[in-house]
Design a protein around this motif. Structure first.
Motif, PDB file in Angstrom:
ATOM      1  N   THR A 169     -63.138  -6.762 -26.293  1.00  0.00           N
ATOM      2  CA  THR A 169     -64.357  -6.264 -26.878  1.00  0.00           C
ATOM      3  C   THR A 169     -64.401  -4.488 -27.072  1.00  0.00           C
TER       4      THR A 169
ATOM      5  N   GLN B  98     -57.291 -16.810 -24.225  1.00  0.00           N
ATOM      6  CA  GLN B  98     -58.579 -16.272 -24.207  1.00  0.00           C
ATOM      7  C   GLN B  98     -58.500 -14.704 -24.200  1.00  0.00           C
TER       8      GLN B  98
ATOM      9  N   ASN C 267     -66.548 -13.215 -20.752  1.00  0.00           N
ATOM     10  CA  ASN C 267     -67.009 -12.728 -21.974  1.00  0.00           C
ATOM     11  C   ASN C 267     -68.393 -12.285 -21.966  1.00  0.00           C
TER      12      ASN C 267
ATOM     13  N   SER D 151     -57.757 -14.370 -16.065  1.00  0.00           N
ATOM     14  CA  SER D 151     -58.090 -15.311 -16.696  1.00  0.00           C
ATOM     15  C   SER D 151     -56.595 -16.358 -16.678  1.00  0.00           C
TER      16      SER D 151
ATOM     17  N   ILE E 276     -69.098  -9.287 -19.933  1.00  0.00           N
ATOM     18  CA  ILE E 276     -68.683  -8.065 -20.402  1.00  0.00           C
ATOM     19  C   ILE E 276     -69.717  -7.725 -21.582  1.00  0.00           C
ATOM     20  N   GLN E 277     -70.097  -8.676 -22.461  1.00  0.00           N
ATOM     21  CA  GLN E 277     -71.185  -8.253 -23.498  1.00  0.00           C
ATOM     22  C   GLN E 277     -72.343  -7.641 -23.036  1.00  0.00           C
TER      23      GLN E 277
ATOM     24  N   VAL F 183     -60.609  -8.612 -16.117  1.00  0.00           N
ATOM     25  CA  VAL F 183     -60.853  -9.979 -16.404  1.00  0.00           C
ATOM     26  C   VAL F 183     -59.791 -10.848 -16.111  1.00  0.00           C
TER      27      VAL F 183
ATOM     28  N   GLN G 102     -62.815 -15.019 -16.152  1.00  0.00           N
ATOM     29  CA  GLN G 102     -63.205 -15.508 -17.484  1.00  0.00           C
ATOM     30  C   GLN G 102     -63.879 -16.774 -17.382  1.00  0.00           C
TER      31      GLN G 102
ATOM     32  N   THR H 107     -69.589 -17.061 -18.943  1.00  0.00           N
ATOM     33  CA  THR H 107     -68.069 -16.857 -19.053  1.00  0.00           C
ATOM     34  C   THR H 107     -68.211 -15.481 -18.723  1.00  0.00           C
TER      35      THR H 107
ATOM     36  N   VAL I  51     -59.965 -13.129 -27.200  1.00  0.00           N
ATOM     37  CA  VAL I  51     -61.507 -13.242 -27.031  1.00  0.00           C
ATOM     38  C   VAL I  51     -61.938 -12.066 -26.514  1.00  0.00           C
ATOM     39  N   LEU I  52     -61.588 -11.798 -25.257  1.00  0.00           N
ATOM     40  CA  LEU I  52     -61.712 -10.785 -24.431  1.00  0.00           C
ATOM     41  C   LEU I  52     -61.859  -9.387 -24.716  1.00  0.00           C
TER      42      LEU I  52
END
Length: 89
Positions: A58, A52, A28, A47, A31-32, A45, A20, A26, A55-56
């Motif tokens: 998705t 977090q 994230n 971390s 990933i996006q 991921v 992460q 990052t 947030v991850l």
């Protein structure tokens, strides 16, 4: 550089493992970006921060968050789960 490689049509992978917190990008963000190119790609991921993990989460393919520190057996179990196949212990 890793993101450029992952976006390359010539690069084939069945699983992405990322951290992460990295210096330039990052996990994230990676990933996006990958969800745009390969939405179903399974991702792990790593971390050290439990906050977090929220947030991850998705939309898209399978995603697993491994909390640091983790044992090699935990990583192997996550890989097995995401790839859905028997791997050697």
């Amino acid at each position: 550089q890793a993101l450029q490689l992952l976006r390359s049509p010539a690069f084939l992978t069945d699983l992405l493992i990322t951290d992460q917190n990295m210096p330039a990008l990052t996990g994230n963000a990676i990933i996006q970006a990958m969800r745009q190119v390969r939405p179903a790609l399974p991702i792990i991921v790593c971390s050290g921060y439990s906050a977090q993990a929220q947030v991850l989460m998705t939309p898209g393919g399978a995603l697993t968050v491994l909390q640091k520190p983790f044992e090699p057996a935990d990583l192997l179990a996550s890989i097995r789960q995401l790839l859905g196949q028997a791997l050697p212990a």
